[in-house]
Scaffold this motif. Structure first.
Motif, PDB file in Angstrom:
ATOM      1  N   LYS A  41       0.693  -1.185   0.018  1.00 49.79           N
ATOM      2  CA  LYS A  41      -0.053   0.031   0.124  1.00 49.79           C
ATOM      3  C   LYS A  41       0.825   1.307   0.026  1.00 49.79           C
ATOM      4  O   LYS A  41       1.566   1.499   0.991  1.00 49.79           O
ATOM      5  CB  LYS A  41      -0.844  -0.078   1.143  1.00 49.79           C
ATOM      6  N   PRO A  42       1.029   1.925  -1.185  1.00 48.59           N
ATOM      7  CA  PRO A  42       0.031   2.073  -2.247  1.00 48.59           C
ATOM      8  C   PRO A  42       0.463   1.409  -3.439  1.00 48.59           C
ATOM      9  O   PRO A  42      -0.149   0.987  -4.427  1.00 48.59           O
ATOM     10  CB  PRO A  42      -0.328   3.473  -2.465  1.00 48.59           C
ATOM     11  N   TYR A  43       1.776   1.322  -3.439  1.00 54.78           N
ATOM     12  CA  TYR A  43       2.527   0.896  -4.774  1.00 54.78           C
ATOM     13  C   TYR A  43       1.897  -0.443  -5.578  1.00 54.78           C
ATOM     14  O   TYR A  43       1.741  -0.216  -6.426  1.00 54.78           O
ATOM     15  CB  TYR A  43       4.095   0.941  -4.440  1.00 54.78           C
ATOM     16  N   TYR A  44       2.274  -1.538  -4.741  1.00 52.57           N
ATOM     17  CA  TYR A  44       1.856  -2.696  -5.488  1.00 52.57           C
ATOM     18  C   TYR A  44       0.448  -2.715  -5.824  1.00 52.57           C
ATOM     19  O   TYR A  44       0.093  -2.775  -7.233  1.00 52.57           O
ATOM     20  CB  TYR A  44       2.191  -3.842  -4.617  1.00 52.57           C
ATOM     21  N   LYS A  74      11.375   1.204 -10.237  1.00 50.26           N
ATOM     22  CA  LYS A  74      12.819   1.082 -10.362  1.00 50.26           C
ATOM     23  C   LYS A  74      13.436   0.471  -9.313  1.00 50.26           C
ATOM     24  O   LYS A  74      14.323  -0.456  -9.568  1.00 50.26           O
ATOM     25  CB  LYS A  74      13.141   2.467 -10.787  1.00 50.26           C
ATOM     26  N   ARG A  75      13.055   0.846  -8.038  1.00 54.23           N
ATOM     27  CA  ARG A  75      13.803   0.185  -6.878  1.00 54.23           C
ATOM     28  C   ARG A  75      13.463  -1.429  -6.912  1.00 54.23           C
ATOM     29  O   ARG A  75      14.320  -2.330  -6.670  1.00 54.23           O
ATOM     30  CB  ARG A  75      13.382   0.573  -5.552  1.00 54.23           C
ATOM     31  N   GLN A  76      12.137  -1.776  -7.354  1.00 54.39           N
ATOM     32  CA  GLN A  76      11.748  -3.252  -7.105  1.00 54.39           C
ATOM     33  C   GLN A  76      12.392  -3.977  -8.309  1.00 54.39           C
ATOM     34  O   GLN A  76      12.935  -5.046  -8.082  1.00 54.39           O
ATOM     35  CB  GLN A  76      10.298  -3.105  -7.459  1.00 54.39           C
ATOM     36  N   LYS A  77      12.725  -3.198  -9.573  1.00 59.97           N
ATOM     37  CA  LYS A  77      13.475  -3.970 -10.551  1.00 59.97           C
ATOM     38  C   LYS A  77      14.752  -4.173 -10.220  1.00 59.97           C
ATOM     39  O   LYS A  77      15.167  -5.768 -10.514  1.00 59.97           O
ATOM     40  CB  LYS A  77      13.420  -2.885 -11.684  1.00 59.97           C
ATOM     41  N   ASP A  81      15.812  -8.360  -9.741  1.00 60.05           N
ATOM     42  CA  ASP A  81      16.854  -8.914 -10.657  1.00 60.05           C
ATOM     43  C   ASP A  81      18.030  -9.499  -9.727  1.00 60.05           C
ATOM     44  O   ASP A  81      18.548 -10.571  -9.953  1.00 60.05           O
ATOM     45  CB  ASP A  81      17.402  -7.681 -11.724  1.00 60.05           C
ATOM     46  N   LYS A  82      18.194  -8.695  -8.687  1.00 58.40           N
ATOM     47  CA  LYS A  82      19.178  -9.097  -7.678  1.00 58.40           C
ATOM     48  C   LYS A  82      18.786 -10.494  -7.018  1.00 58.40           C
ATOM     49  O   LYS A  82      19.505 -11.403  -6.909  1.00 58.40           O
ATOM     50  CB  LYS A  82      19.373  -8.128  -6.705  1.00 58.40           C
ATOM     51  N   TYR A  83      17.423 -10.599  -6.711  1.00 54.82           N
ATOM     52  CA  TYR A  83      16.878 -11.661  -6.003  1.00 54.82           C
ATOM     53  C   TYR A  83      16.971 -13.031  -7.060  1.00 54.82           C
ATOM     54  O   TYR A  83      17.293 -14.046  -6.691  1.00 54.82           O
ATOM     55  CB  TYR A  83      15.678 -11.432  -5.657  1.00 54.82           C
ATOM     56  N   LEU A  84      16.489 -12.480  -8.269  1.00 53.08           N
ATOM     57  CA  LEU A  84      16.584 -13.737  -9.503  1.00 53.08           C
ATOM     58  C   LEU A  84      18.014 -14.069  -9.437  1.00 53.08           C
ATOM     59  O   LEU A  84      18.018 -15.452  -9.686  1.00 53.08           O
ATOM     60  CB  LEU A  84      15.985 -13.242 -10.635  1.00 53.08           C
ATOM     61  N   GLN A  85      19.077 -13.331  -9.502  1.00 51.51           N
ATOM     62  CA  GLN A  85      20.401 -13.837  -9.717  1.00 51.51           C
ATOM     63  C   GLN A  85      21.050 -14.407  -8.587  1.00 51.51           C
ATOM     64  O   GLN A  85      21.827 -15.632  -9.002  1.00 51.51           O
ATOM     65  CB  GLN A  85      21.143 -12.522 -10.291  1.00 51.51           C
ATOM     66  N   TYR A  86      20.864 -13.990  -7.224  1.00 55.03           N
ATOM     67  CA  TYR A  86      21.637 -14.264  -6.453  1.00 55.03           C
ATOM     68  C   TYR A  86      20.863 -14.885  -5.189  1.00 55.03           C
ATOM     69  O   TYR A  86      21.354 -15.621  -4.277  1.00 55.03           O
ATOM     70  CB  TYR A  86      22.551 -13.173  -5.718  1.00 55.03           C
ATOM     71  N   GLY A  87      19.543 -14.604  -5.328  1.00 55.09           N
ATOM     72  CA  GLY A  87      18.538 -15.316  -4.170  1.00 55.09           C
ATOM     73  C   GLY A  87      18.755 -14.417  -2.963  1.00 55.09           C
ATOM     74  O   GLY A  87      18.375 -14.976  -1.734  1.00 55.09           O
ATOM     75  N   GLU A  88      19.175 -13.237  -3.090  1.00 52.48           N
ATOM     76  CA  GLU A  88      19.352 -12.417  -1.755  1.00 52.48           C
ATOM     77  C   GLU A  88      19.091 -11.024  -1.823  1.00 52.48           C
ATOM     78  O   GLU A  88      18.747 -10.693  -3.066  1.00 52.48           O
ATOM     79  CB  GLU A  88      20.762 -12.458  -1.288  1.00 52.48           C
ATOM     80  N   PHE A  96       8.617 -11.435  -4.223  1.00 55.06           N
ATOM     81  CA  PHE A  96       9.098 -12.061  -5.492  1.00 55.06           C
ATOM     82  C   PHE A  96       7.913 -12.569  -6.144  1.00 55.06           C
ATOM     83  O   PHE A  96       7.630 -12.468  -7.446  1.00 55.06           O
ATOM     84  CB  PHE A  96      10.303 -12.935  -5.435  1.00 55.06           C
ATOM     85  N   GLY A  97       7.008 -13.603  -5.502  1.00 59.42           N
ATOM     86  CA  GLY A  97       6.162 -14.319  -6.082  1.00 59.42           C
ATOM     87  C   GLY A  97       4.856 -13.236  -6.405  1.00 59.42           C
ATOM     88  O   GLY A  97       4.257 -13.514  -7.451  1.00 59.42           O
ATOM     89  N   LEU A  98       4.586 -12.247  -5.633  1.00 59.95           N
ATOM     90  CA  LEU A  98       3.618 -11.457  -5.934  1.00 59.95           C
ATOM     91  C   LEU A  98       3.887 -10.683  -7.072  1.00 59.95           C
ATOM     92  O   LEU A  98       3.189 -10.361  -7.988  1.00 59.95           O
ATOM     93  CB  LEU A  98       3.216 -10.396  -4.675  1.00 59.95           C
TER      94      LEU A  98
END
Length: 240
Positions: A41-44, A74-77, A81-88, A96-98
């Protein structure tokens, strides 16, 4: 959430409600009380609302409608991408799921300037989705796209939107076609006039040729007709 509980059209699905409740979402207060609620709230919610409004996944040209949304995306992107590549990182598995559920990977981080669109831009987007629906029917033999269809969530959302927008006019369209069959070729029949009048009333068109966001009453009549041509399922319950 309130619209969902009242069985009105809502961008919030039951599955999302369960996910939100799993983190202690406080439905009875307007203030966010957890970090995940503040993230939602409110962004997503605003991002999902834009997808629902414009029937498309990448709504970057409309970020300006909500203050701060472009910077948030932009911050979420970056975190995504960092989570997708390194899982952290700051991104959590839950967030990430949402984001995955709304095809976040296909969104642009750029807040594009609003493009001066031609009167047909809205119709062009509609036509593109219509072609997708035609392809779906050719493959599956029906226009009943599942509401949570993972292969193309934007198509599922678009189909649902057509039912909400034009469903009330579907029966009038059918009667119009029956009446038209009794008229002379080339004439403006009573059925056609009735459908046009109903569309004008439902969507607040005051005069012929009036445009709302590049869409005229004639465009809507044509949309309903095209959907009927491919046996569009206006009421999913009737198909069960």
């Amino acid at each position: 959430y309130t619209r969902l509980m009242r069985n009105h059209t809502s961008t919030l699905t039951p599955d999302r409600v369960r996910l939100l409740e799993s983190i202690g979402m406080s439905w009875n207060t307007r203030r966010a009380v957890t970090k995940d609620e503040k993230w939602l709230k409110p962004y997503y919610f605003n991002l999902v609302a834009l997808q629902h409004k414009y029937n498309m996944i990448d709504v970057s040209e409309h970020y300006h409608e909500y203050r701060g949304l472009a910077k948030w995306v932009k911050r979420q992107k970056h975190d995504y991408d960092k989570y997708l590549q390194y899982g952290e990182g700051r991104m959590t598995a839950w967030r990430f799921g949402l984001l995955q559920s709304i095809n976040f990977a296909r969104m642009s981080t750029t807040c594009k300037e609003e493009i001066a669109s031609s009167p047909n831009s809205n119709n062009e987007r509609w036509a593109m989705m219509y072609i997708k629906l035609q392809a779906y029917k050719e493959q599956y033999g029906s226009t009943l796209v599942p509401t949570e269809w993972q292969e193309d969530p934007s198509l599922a959302l678009w189909v649902s939107t057509q039912r909400v927008k034009y469903g009330q006019l579907a029966s009038i369209s059918t009667m119009a076609e029956e009446l038209d069959g009794q008229g002379k070729v080339g004439d403006t029949t009573a059925g056609e006039q009735r459908l046009r009048a109903s569309v004008a009333l439902a969507f607040n068109y005051s005069y012929p040729g009036q445009s709302h966001q590049g869409v005229t009453a004639e465009d809507i009549v044509q949309r309903i007709s095209l959907l009927n041509e491919i046996d569009f399922v206006w009421d999913p319950l009737e198909e069960q």
